[in-house]
Design a protein around this motif. Sequence first.
Motif, short mmCIF file in Angstrom:
data_model
loop_
_atom_site.label_atom_id
_atom_site.label_comp_id
_atom_site.label_asym_id
_atom_site.label_seq_id
_atom_site.Cartn_x
_atom_site.Cartn_y
_atom_site.Cartn_z
N ARG A 6 -17.01 13.53 -17.45
CA ARG A 6 -17.13 14.76 -16.63
C ARG A 6 -18.11 15.72 -17.26
O ARG A 6 -18.92 16.35 -16.56
N ARG A 7 -18.05 15.88 -18.57
CA ARG A 7 -18.98 16.80 -19.25
C ARG A 7 -20.42 16.34 -19.10
O ARG A 7 -21.32 17.14 -18.88
N ILE A 9 -21.68 14.49 -16.66
CA ILE A 9 -22.09 14.70 -15.27
C ILE A 9 -22.34 16.17 -15.00
O ILE A 9 -23.34 16.54 -14.36
N ARG A 10 -21.48 17.05 -15.53
CA ARG A 10 -21.69 18.50 -15.36
C ARG A 10 -23.02 18.93 -15.96
O ARG A 10 -23.76 19.71 -15.37
N THR A 11 -23.33 18.41 -17.14
CA THR A 11 -24.59 18.78 -17.80
C THR A 11 -25.78 18.30 -17.00
O THR A 11 -26.77 19.01 -16.84
N LEU A 13 -25.88 17.84 -13.78
CA LEU A 13 -25.97 18.70 -12.59
C LEU A 13 -26.52 20.08 -12.94
O LEU A 13 -27.32 20.65 -12.18
N GLN A 14 -26.13 20.62 -14.08
CA GLN A 14 -26.66 21.93 -14.50
C GLN A 14 -28.16 21.85 -14.76
O GLN A 14 -28.91 22.74 -14.36
N ALA A 55 -27.81 14.51 -19.67
CA ALA A 55 -26.52 13.85 -19.47
C ALA A 55 -26.19 12.94 -20.64
O ALA A 55 -25.05 12.93 -21.12
N ARG A 59 -23.09 13.29 -23.29
CA ARG A 59 -22.16 12.19 -23.54
C ARG A 59 -22.03 11.94 -25.04
O ARG A 59 -20.93 11.73 -25.55
N GLU A 80 -8.32 20.14 -23.96
CA GLU A 80 -7.80 20.38 -22.62
C GLU A 80 -6.29 20.31 -22.57
O GLU A 80 -5.67 20.85 -21.69
#
Length: 85
Positions: A6-7, A9-11, A13-14, A55, A59, A80
Amino acid sequence: MTPKNRRAIRTALQTFAAVVAVVPALAAVVADSAALAAAAPWAVAAAGTAAAVAAAAARVMASPTVEQLLDRFGLGLVDEEAPPR
């Protein structure tokens, strides 16, 4: 999906969003120069590559070893599973 993925993919996308925000300004500059217009496909490929590299870096940074190293410098992420303060 794991938090590490998730991290990453978020990076990606950012990074993609940041590149997209700059594209209109680059398009205006490219429109004024024939030499830059010829390089436009390379610029698009470079933007995609930048997102992919970001990304991959995210990772790697999510690995336990790197996370422990970052924790030493106060840059680690909060678990988390930990209850909110």
